[in-house]
Design an enzyme around this catalytic site. Structure first.
Site, PDB file in Angstrom:
ATOM      1  N   ASP A 161       0.838  -1.206   0.000  1.00 29.64           N
ATOM      2  CA  ASP A 161       0.000   0.000   0.000  1.00 29.64           C
ATOM      3  C   ASP A 161       0.874   1.259   0.000  1.00 29.64           C
ATOM      4  OD1 ASP A 161      -1.475  -2.224   0.933  1.00 29.64           O
ATOM      5  OD2 ASP A 161      -2.893  -0.935   1.982  1.00 29.64           O
ATOM      6  N   HIS A 217      -1.074   4.409  -0.716  1.00 29.26           N
ATOM      7  CA  HIS A 217      -2.146   5.312  -0.272  1.00 29.26           C
ATOM      8  C   HIS A 217      -1.868   6.791  -0.550  1.00 29.26           C
ATOM      9  CE1 HIS A 217      -5.227   2.790   1.393  1.00 29.26           C
ATOM     10  NE2 HIS A 217      -4.349   2.091   2.086  1.00 29.26           N
ATOM     11  N   ASP A 244      -4.200  -0.584  -3.324  1.00 32.50           N
ATOM     12  CA  ASP A 244      -4.326   0.560  -2.420  1.00 32.50           C
ATOM     13  C   ASP A 244      -3.310   1.646  -2.761  1.00 32.50           C
ATOM     14  OD1 ASP A 244      -6.404  -0.743  -1.250  1.00 32.50           O
ATOM     15  OD2 ASP A 244      -5.657  -0.583   0.789  1.00 32.50           O
ATOM     16  N   ASP A 289      -6.374   6.993  -2.001  1.00 28.33           N
ATOM     17  CA  ASP A 289      -7.044   7.287  -0.727  1.00 28.33           C
ATOM     18  C   ASP A 289      -6.029   7.624   0.364  1.00 28.33           C
ATOM     19  OD1 ASP A 289      -9.656   7.143  -1.557  1.00 28.33           O
ATOM     20  OD2 ASP A 289      -9.914   5.037  -0.998  1.00 28.33           O
ATOM     21  N   ARG A 290      -6.555   8.304   1.407  1.00 24.08           N
ATOM     22  CA  ARG A 290      -5.776   8.746   2.565  1.00 24.08           C
ATOM     23  C   ARG A 290      -4.820   9.889   2.203  1.00 24.08           C
ATOM     24  NH1 ARG A 290      -8.679   6.557   6.760  1.00 24.08           N
ATOM     25  NH2 ARG A 290      -8.648   4.290   6.736  1.00 24.08           N
ATOM     26  N   ASN A 305      -8.526  -3.158  -2.205  1.00 26.52           N
ATOM     27  CA  ASN A 305      -9.912  -2.877  -1.831  1.00 26.52           C
ATOM     28  C   ASN A 305     -10.248  -1.393  -1.971  1.00 26.52           C
ATOM     29  OD1 ASN A 305      -8.145  -2.575   0.553  1.00 26.52           O
ATOM     30  ND2 ASN A 305     -10.030  -2.079   1.652  1.00 26.52           N
ATOM     31  N   HIS A 306      -9.234  -0.515  -1.966  1.00 25.18           N
ATOM     32  CA  HIS A 306      -9.503   0.925  -2.100  1.00 25.18           C
ATOM     33  C   HIS A 306      -9.626   1.364  -3.554  1.00 25.18           C
ATOM     34  CE1 HIS A 306      -9.381   2.892   1.907  1.00 25.18           C
ATOM     35  NE2 HIS A 306      -8.851   1.730   2.242  1.00 25.18           N
ATOM     36  N   HIS A 325      -3.629  -8.524  -2.688  1.00 24.30           N
ATOM     37  CA  HIS A 325      -3.765  -7.407  -1.764  1.00 24.30           C
ATOM     38  C   HIS A 325      -4.233  -7.849  -0.387  1.00 24.30           C
ATOM     39  CE1 HIS A 325      -4.310  -3.396  -0.273  1.00 24.30           C
ATOM     40  NE2 HIS A 325      -5.512  -3.734   0.134  1.00 24.30           N
ATOM     41  N   ARG A 327     -10.751  -8.618   8.948  1.00 25.50           N
ATOM     42  CA  ARG A 327     -11.713  -8.271   7.913  1.00 25.50           C
ATOM     43  C   ARG A 327     -11.812  -9.407   6.900  1.00 25.50           C
ATOM     44  NH1 ARG A 327      -8.406  -2.966   6.551  1.00 25.50           N
ATOM     45  NH2 ARG A 327      -6.801  -4.529   7.002  1.00 25.50           N
ATOM     46  N   HIS A 364      -2.473  -4.592   2.681  1.00 26.50           N
ATOM     47  CA  HIS A 364      -3.793  -4.367   3.287  1.00 26.50           C
ATOM     48  C   HIS A 364      -3.777  -3.936   4.744  1.00 26.50           C
ATOM     49  CE1 HIS A 364      -8.091  -4.605   3.318  1.00 26.50           C
ATOM     50  NE2 HIS A 364      -8.192  -5.709   4.010  1.00 26.50           N
TER      51      HIS A 364
END
Length: 384
Positions: free
Chosen positions: A133, A135, A162, A165-166, A194-195, A243, A306, A331
């Site tokens: 990730d 991000h 990922d 985002d963020r 997932n993002h 991921h 998750r 993740h």
């Protein structure tokens, strides 16, 4: 005896409740800190450096007074022209709308034919580096390129989801990766995370970023591209790179190859008629597991995970069934990388000082042969 057992069970439930509450608080704090550290926002304008971008849907990215901050995607792609583009991104420029739309259309055409499961072979002359990730932390990506070399036919990269985002530089990362892939098609590869998803990008910042710098048409083009990203990869017929987590019990690599990518999620009656209801549900559960699942390890309980949690026995069974040796997944924020399940599962995370709220290092995994990858740590590279 019964009283002791009851007390023990009650104690376990109490400990789990405390852990669950702590996790919930930490996630809430992360979201707040992410917004504080990643964005300086008003109701209708995002401030980024010395520029302000409108966030209204359909609005042109820059104010008229800032139109000079726009530039065209390189007409002729070379390593030098991509470096020039990167420098413009660093100084606060963005692509003009037409360039952004055209570039994303071409990227869509490149990724659309790719299979759900990618396969790679490496050698000392043609290594592959896996990135976890990032991000939206553009300067971490640039730091990786500084430490490990720019993408090229002899220096390949696999970004494990990922990307967005963020952080507030997700579009710059993607345009940079797309440019290298257009120049050297085998130099950059991307697994879905997932993002890379409409629902999450609308909540965790990427939609706001794109609407601020570009407009809703560009955002939709990004979403179309995300639908065509492969879901997993196999390196040297021995390492499964994904991921989130494992695809589920008794799912083989051959079955994964037949799994529709997310662009074929039965959006029409005609699509749905190609598969039975049970097949559709199985496909969706498998996709969810690949993108969302967490490993169970140490004193971590399945309730804290998750997706579809997987333990050491699940990892061992999956590897044995598919004649593999290792799972690399991302993740989760860890200090660069962490090894679980007797060395058979590795979590790789590449966003150093994640959201500027954690003190973790980043890491990447470089594979030059059939042996286990070599992991390298690095520290934070703060945005200016």
């Amino acid at each position: 005896m019964l009283r002791v057992a009851a007390t023990s069970a009650s104690s376990r439930l109490h400990r789990r409740a405390i852990r669950a509450k702590a996790i919930e608080s930490r996630l809430a704090a992360l979201e707040i800190k992410s917004r504080v550290f990643s964005w300086t926002c008003s109701t209708s304008w995002i401030a980024l450096g010395d520029r302000q971008y409108s966030t209204r849907r359909g609005h042109s990215a820059l104010r008229e007074s800032d139109s000079a901050k726009q530039f065209q995607f390189p007409m002729t792609l070379t390593a030098e022209s991509i470096n020039e583009m990167i420098e413009k991104f660093k100084s606060g420029h963005v692509l003009d709308i037409d360039s952004a739309m055209d570039t994303l259309t071409k990227a869509y055409d490149i990724f659309k034919p790719l299979p759900t499961l990618m396969e790679f072979q490496t050698s000392k002359e043609s290594p592959l580096t896996v990135i976890g990730d990032v991000h939206g932390q553009f300067y971490d990506v640039l730091n990786i390129f500084h430490l490990n070399g720019l993408p090229s036919p002899t220096n390949r990269y696999l970004f494990n989801g990922d990307i967005v985002d963020r952080g507030n530089w997700g579009s710059e990362i993607l345009f940079t990766l797309i440019a290298f892939k257009m120049l050297y098609p085998d130099s950059v590869h991307i697994n879905a995370g997932n993002h890379e998803d409409e629902r999450l990008t609308s909540r965790y910042g990427f939609e706001d970023e794109v609407l601020g710098k570009y407009n809703d048409h560009v955002y939709k083009k990004f979403l179309d591209l995300f639908e065509e990203l492969p879901l997993a990869s196999v390196v040297n017929s021995s390492t499964f790179v994904v991921h989130g987590g494992l695809p589920g019990p008794e799912v083989t690599l051959n079955q994964m190859k037949q799994l529709p990518k997310r662009s074929h999620r039965y959006r029409t009656t005609e699509d749905a008629s190609l598969h039975s209801k049970d097949e559709r549900q199985r496909h969706q559960m498998t996709t969810m597991s690949l993108l969302w699942s967490d490993p169970v390890w140490g004193d971590k309980h399945p309730e804290e995970c998750r997706g579809r949690p997987f333990a050491a026995k699940d990892t061992n069974a999956f590897l044995m069934q598919n004649q593999l040796d290792l799972v690399i997944r991302s993740h989760e924020c860890v200090d660069g990388y962490e090894v679980y399940h007797g060395g058979k599962c590795v979590t790789l995370f590449s966003a150093a000082h994640y959201c500027r709220a954690y003190k973790n290092r980043g890491a990447f995994a470089r594979s030059e042969n059939s042996k286990e990858p070599v992991y390298k740590y690095y520290g934070p590279s703060f945005d200016p």
